[in-house]
Design a protein around this motif. Structure first.
Motif, short mmCIF file in Angstrom:
data_model
loop_
_atom_site.label_atom_id
_atom_site.label_comp_id
_atom_site.label_asym_id
_atom_site.label_seq_id
_atom_site.Cartn_x
_atom_site.Cartn_y
_atom_site.Cartn_z
N ASP A 186 0.84 -1.19 0.00
CA ASP A 186 0.00 0.00 0.00
C ASP A 186 0.88 1.25 0.00
OD1 ASP A 186 -2.41 -1.45 0.00
OD2 ASP A 186 -2.26 -1.77 2.14
N ASP A 187 0.33 2.33 -0.43
CA ASP A 187 1.06 3.57 -0.64
C ASP A 187 1.67 4.10 0.66
OD1 ASP A 187 1.65 5.91 -2.45
OD2 ASP A 187 0.51 6.91 -0.84
N PRO A 188 3.01 4.22 0.72
CA PRO A 188 3.67 4.70 1.95
C PRO A 188 3.22 6.10 2.38
CG PRO A 188 5.29 3.83 0.41
CD PRO A 188 3.98 3.88 -0.32
N GLY A 189 3.01 7.00 1.42
CA GLY A 189 2.56 8.34 1.76
C GLY A 189 1.17 8.33 2.39
N ALA A 190 0.31 7.48 1.86
CA ALA A 190 -1.04 7.36 2.42
C ALA A 190 -1.00 6.72 3.82
CB ALA A 190 -1.92 6.53 1.49
N LYS A 191 -0.06 5.80 4.02
CA LYS A 191 0.10 5.22 5.37
C LYS A 191 0.53 6.30 6.36
CE LYS A 191 1.23 0.44 4.28
NZ LYS A 191 2.24 -0.62 4.40
N CYS B 140 -5.21 0.36 6.85
CA CYS B 140 -5.85 -0.59 5.95
C CYS B 140 -5.96 -0.04 4.54
CB CYS B 140 -7.23 -0.96 6.49
SG CYS B 140 -7.99 -2.32 5.64
N GLY B 141 -5.04 -0.49 3.70
CA GLY B 141 -5.09 -0.15 2.29
C GLY B 141 -5.64 -1.31 1.48
N PRO B 142 -5.66 -1.17 0.19
CA PRO B 142 -6.25 -2.19 -0.67
C PRO B 142 -5.63 -3.58 -0.53
CG PRO B 142 -5.97 -0.16 -1.90
CD PRO B 142 -5.29 0.03 -0.57
N LEU C 150 -5.60 5.48 1.54
CA LEU C 150 -6.14 5.80 0.21
C LEU C 150 -5.13 6.63 -0.57
CD1 LEU C 150 -9.67 6.90 1.48
CD2 LEU C 150 -8.97 4.61 0.70
N ARG C 151 -4.87 6.20 -1.77
CA ARG C 151 -3.93 6.94 -2.62
C ARG C 151 -4.54 8.25 -3.07
NH1 ARG C 151 -3.34 2.98 -7.26
NH2 ARG C 151 -5.52 2.73 -6.68
N ASP C 152 -3.72 9.27 -3.10
CA ASP C 152 -4.15 10.59 -3.56
C ASP C 152 -4.61 10.48 -5.01
OD1 ASP C 152 -4.57 13.35 -3.28
OD2 ASP C 152 -2.63 13.79 -4.20
N GLY C 153 -5.81 10.95 -5.26
CA GLY C 153 -6.35 10.90 -6.60
C GLY C 153 -7.05 9.59 -6.95
N HIS C 154 -6.98 8.61 -6.06
CA HIS C 154 -7.62 7.31 -6.28
C HIS C 154 -8.50 6.91 -5.10
CE1 HIS C 154 -5.02 6.35 -9.76
NE2 HIS C 154 -4.11 7.03 -9.10
N GLU C 155 -8.95 7.90 -4.33
CA GLU C 155 -9.69 7.62 -3.10
C GLU C 155 -10.94 6.78 -3.34
OE1 GLU C 155 -7.37 11.42 -2.48
OE2 GLU C 155 -8.67 10.65 -4.06
N GLU D 276 -11.71 4.82 -5.87
CA GLU D 276 -11.30 3.49 -6.34
C GLU D 276 -10.80 2.63 -5.17
OE1 GLU D 276 -7.55 1.83 -8.98
OE2 GLU D 276 -8.28 3.86 -9.34
N ASP D 277 -9.96 3.21 -4.30
CA ASP D 277 -9.41 2.47 -3.16
C ASP D 277 -10.50 2.14 -2.14
OD1 ASP D 277 -6.95 2.56 -4.36
OD2 ASP D 277 -6.10 4.07 -3.01
N ARG D 278 -11.44 3.07 -1.90
CA ARG D 278 -12.56 2.78 -0.98
C ARG D 278 -13.39 1.61 -1.50
NH1 ARG D 278 -13.03 8.22 -0.66
NH2 ARG D 278 -12.41 9.08 1.33
N ALA D 279 -13.66 1.60 -2.79
CA ALA D 279 -14.43 0.51 -3.39
C ALA D 279 -13.68 -0.81 -3.26
CB ALA D 279 -14.73 0.82 -4.85
N GLU D 280 -12.38 -0.77 -3.47
CA GLU D 280 -11.58 -2.00 -3.34
C GLU D 280 -11.56 -2.49 -1.89
OE1 GLU D 280 -7.23 -3.76 -4.63
OE2 GLU D 280 -7.83 -1.79 -5.36
N LEU D 281 -11.46 -1.56 -0.95
CA LEU D 281 -11.50 -1.94 0.47
C LEU D 281 -12.85 -2.56 0.83
CD1 LEU D 281 -9.74 1.00 2.35
CD2 LEU D 281 -9.05 -1.40 2.32
N ARG D 282 -13.92 -1.93 0.40
CA ARG D 282 -15.26 -2.44 0.68
C ARG D 282 -15.41 -3.87 0.13
NH1 ARG D 282 -17.67 1.89 0.38
NH2 ARG D 282 -17.54 2.17 -1.87
N HIS D 283 -14.95 -4.06 -1.09
CA HIS D 283 -15.01 -5.39 -1.70
C HIS D 283 -14.15 -6.39 -0.92
CE1 HIS D 283 -15.34 -8.52 -4.68
NE2 HIS D 283 -14.02 -8.59 -4.74
N ALA D 284 -12.96 -5.96 -0.47
CA ALA D 284 -12.08 -6.86 0.28
C ALA D 284 -12.73 -7.33 1.58
CB ALA D 284 -10.75 -6.15 0.58
N PHE D 285 -13.43 -6.42 2.27
CA PHE D 285 -14.11 -6.81 3.51
C PHE D 285 -15.30 -7.72 3.22
CE2 PHE D 285 -11.75 -3.38 5.55
CZ PHE D 285 -11.49 -3.93 6.79
#
Length: 143
Positions: A1-6, A60-62, A93-98, A100-109
């Motif tokens: 997952d994106d280090p900056g977002a972490k 919790c990233g993608p 969440l990656r900057d500019g992909h929030e 998309e990343d939220r949807a991927e997280l939701r799907h992962a759970f």
């Protein structure tokens, strides 16, 4: 997952903690506190490390729910007396992909399956799945 977002997730937790507790948080960060050259030895101490934690912050990233070591840390926290309501999930969440990343997280759970998680070593995965089966009576109960 994106280090900056972490980093932003850690800072978000820190700001909220300072406002609530009027002090800096004391943290134990697995990546820095477990000797990455001797993971097997240090992971035997994981229950001891986590039993001293009042709260668990999950960055919790993608990819988080695809990494079995991460999932096992949450399981260990709860089994060592940590309450589920003391687990704080900070979305990474990656900057500019929030969105998309939220949807991927939701799907992962929603579709979580421990057997689909990855480990660097297949032998680690087999051992951890056995631990989960023993703790929960089976993978279906855990998932």
């Amino acid at each position: 997952d994106d280090p900056g977002a972490k980093w932003l997730g850690i800072q978000s937790y820190r700001v909220e903690f300072k406002a609530r507790e009027k002090r800096e948080p004391m943290v134990w960060i697995d990546k820095f506190c477990i000797d990455q050259n001797s993971i097997e030895r240090d992971l035997r101490c994981l229950p001891l490390f986590l039993s001293g934690c009042e709260e668990m912050v999950v960055l919790c990233g993608p990819t988080y729910l695809r990494r079995l070591w991460c999932v096992l840390e949450v399981l260990t926290f709860v089994h060592m007396g940590g309450r589920v309501d003391r687990i704080r999930i900070e979305p990474v969440l990656r900057d500019g992909h929030e969105d998309e990343d939220r949807a991927e997280l939701r799907h992962a759970f929603e579709s979580f399956d421990a057997t689909q998680c990855n480990c660097f070593l297949e032998s680690d995965k087999e051992r951890m799945l056995c631990i989960i089966k023993a703790a929960f009576g089976g993978l279906d109960q855990f998932n």
